[in-house]
Design a protein around this motif. Structure first.
Motif, PDB file in Angstrom:
ATOM      1  N   ALA A  22      33.942  82.345 111.112  1.00 42.51           N
ATOM      2  CA  ALA A  22      34.137  81.257 112.075  1.00 42.51           C
ATOM      3  C   ALA A  22      32.943  80.312 112.059  1.00 42.51           C
ATOM      4  O   ALA A  22      33.092  79.092 112.196  1.00 42.51           O
ATOM      5  CB  ALA A  22      34.339  81.820 113.476  1.00 42.51           C
ATOM      6  N   ASN A  42      39.472  70.584 114.796  1.00 45.30           N
ATOM      7  CA  ASN A  42      39.992  71.823 115.380  1.00 45.30           C
ATOM      8  C   ASN A  42      39.674  72.993 114.454  1.00 45.30           C
ATOM      9  O   ASN A  42      39.823  72.890 113.244  1.00 45.30           O
ATOM     10  CB  ASN A  42      41.515  71.755 115.550  1.00 45.30           C
ATOM     11  N   GLY A  43      39.224  74.083 115.057  1.00 44.93           N
ATOM     12  CA  GLY A  43      38.971  75.290 114.283  1.00 44.93           C
ATOM     13  C   GLY A  43      37.648  75.279 113.530  1.00 44.93           C
ATOM     14  O   GLY A  43      37.363  76.172 112.738  1.00 44.93           O
ATOM     15  N   ALA A  44      36.805  74.261 113.761  1.00 50.06           N
ATOM     16  CA  ALA A  44      35.542  74.143 113.008  1.00 50.06           C
ATOM     17  C   ALA A  44      34.521  75.204 113.411  1.00 50.06           C
ATOM     18  O   ALA A  44      33.594  75.497 112.662  1.00 50.06           O
ATOM     19  CB  ALA A  44      34.937  72.761 113.211  1.00 50.06           C
ATOM     20  N   GLY A  45      34.668  75.760 114.626  1.00 49.97           N
ATOM     21  CA  GLY A  45      33.727  76.793 115.069  1.00 49.97           C
ATOM     22  C   GLY A  45      32.899  76.391 116.278  1.00 49.97           C
ATOM     23  O   GLY A  45      31.921  77.065 116.625  1.00 49.97           O
ATOM     24  N   LYS A  46      33.303  75.328 116.949  1.00 54.12           N
ATOM     25  CA  LYS A  46      32.509  74.824 118.085  1.00 54.12           C
ATOM     26  C   LYS A  46      32.484  75.829 119.240  1.00 54.12           C
ATOM     27  O   LYS A  46      31.424  76.175 119.753  1.00 54.12           O
ATOM     28  CB  LYS A  46      33.081  73.476 118.585  1.00 54.12           C
ATOM     29  N   THR A  47      33.679  76.286 119.639  1.00 52.57           N
ATOM     30  CA  THR A  47      33.739  77.211 120.778  1.00 52.57           C
ATOM     31  C   THR A  47      32.997  78.505 120.461  1.00 52.57           C
ATOM     32  O   THR A  47      32.246  79.019 121.294  1.00 52.57           O
ATOM     33  CB  THR A  47      35.217  77.514 121.134  1.00 52.57           C
ATOM     34  N   THR A  48      33.176  79.002 119.255  1.00 52.06           N
ATOM     35  CA  THR A  48      32.493  80.246 118.859  1.00 52.06           C
ATOM     36  C   THR A  48      30.975  80.053 118.972  1.00 52.06           C
ATOM     37  O   THR A  48      30.265  80.929 119.484  1.00 52.06           O
ATOM     38  CB  THR A  48      32.881  80.629 117.411  1.00 52.06           C
TER      39      THR A  48
END
Ligand SMILES: Nc1ncnc2c1ncn2[C@@H]1O[C@H](COP(=O)(O)OP(=O)(O)OP(=O)(O)O)[C@@H](O)[C@H]1O
Length: 301
Positions: A22, A42-48
């Motif tokens: 991630a 989207n899905g780049a890893g920001k939230t993680t």
């Protein structure tokens, strides 16, 4: 804590979920006193990444620190870092005032903070309504109010603009600017770029979990260029070049100028009695920069 300037530092930060990486070897710094946009598709890893910064997710390797300490070792984490994640939950039967009162008590904040924040976040009129009837925008405001209760020096906001109408967006930009001007460290993630473009000082851009760019927004976009339309384009080009501008043709009667700003171009034209029909300062939009930085050349073919 007032007066503390606490940078955020990620070093070699990596998170793997089974076969999925991630976040990969992410290193960046977020400075206090500025709004930093944390950008990526989207899905780049920001939230993680934001979750690793707040200790909600344990990195596979690398470190994440706030003011030099991992989140878990901060003396007063909830009064140092305020975080807003998508889907922050509220008890549907609680009013906004109940909700904030509860969190204020847990964080050891005085009751007066509740009314202050209801005001600051534009929720005073809805203070005694149950959160079950709240719109997405009102929920975002209540999440922000909760994050700000402890007067934190660091703010980590995951897509705080989700669900806000244009007026709410403009209000949010004003709030982020104010918080940064007070010396706080403000990291705000977004994939809707034009919403943050007007407020960010710095950006950290990631794609597929990897860093693609970081730094002051103005440095990434480069200096603005000036597009000038003139029936006297040839002599104007000579005058501008003589004044150390770099000039290229941009169509019939049009020049693109670097190294001189629009007032200087206009003054030089006037000095040489040359006519100008149009003068436009061009800046790279964050949208374009973002597309350039996050489009994989292999995919674009
Ligand atoms: N708990 C998890 N288990 C497995 N994979 C995960 C988990 N959390 C995230 N991922 C994967 O990690 C990658 C990064 O997800 P993440 O949510 O961090 O991205 P994002 O940049 O916040 O995206 P968005 O803008 O869509 O919210 C995605 O491929 C996602 O599917």
């Amino acid at each position: 804590m007032t007066g503390d300037h606490l940078p955020i530092e990620a070093s070699g930060l990596t998170k793997r979920y089974g076969d999925v990486t991630a976040v990969r070897d992410l290193t960046f710094t977020v400075r206090p006193g500025a709004v930093t946009g944390f950008l990526g598709p989207n899905g780049a890893g920001k939230t993680t990444t934001l979750r690793m910064l707040t200790g909600l997710v344990t990195p596979t390797s690398g470190t994440a620190t706030i003011g030099g300490q991992p989140y878990g070792r901060l003396a007063q984490p909830s009064r140092t870092v305020g975080a807003v994640f998508d889907g922050n939950a509220f008890h549907p039967g609680h009013t906004a005032r109940d909700h904030l009162g509860l969190y204020a008590a847990m964080a050891g904040c005085p009751d007066s903070r509740v009314a202050e924040l209801l005001d600051l976040l534009g929720l005073a009129h809805a203070a005694d309504r149950r959160t079950r009837g709240f719109s997405t925008g009102m929920r975002q405001r209540l999440s922000l109010a909760t994050a700000l209760l402890g007067d934190p020096r660091v703010l980590l906001l995951d897509e705080p603009s989700n669900g806000l109408d244009p007026e709410g967006m403009s209000w949010l930009r004003g709030l982020l600017r104010r918080l940064a001007d007070e010396g706080r460290t403000v990291l705000v993630s977004s994939h809707v770029l034009h919403e943050v473009q007007q407020v960010v000082d710095d950006v950290v851009v990631i794609r597929r979990g990897e860093l693609v760019a970081a730094g002051p927004w103005s440095r990434l976009t480069g200096p603005p260029t000036v597009l000038v339309t003139s029936p006297d384009a040839d002599p104007l080009a000579s005058a501008l070049t003589a004044a150390a501008g770099s000039v290229e043709a941009a169509g019939p009667g049009r020049l693109r100028v670097r190294g001189l700003d629009a007032p200087r171009v206009a003054d030089l034209a006037a000095d040489h009695r040359l006519r100008i029909h149009e003068l436009v300062t061009e800046t790279t939009s964050l949208e374009q920069l973002f597309l350039d930085l996050t489009t994989d050349p292999a995919e674009a073919r």
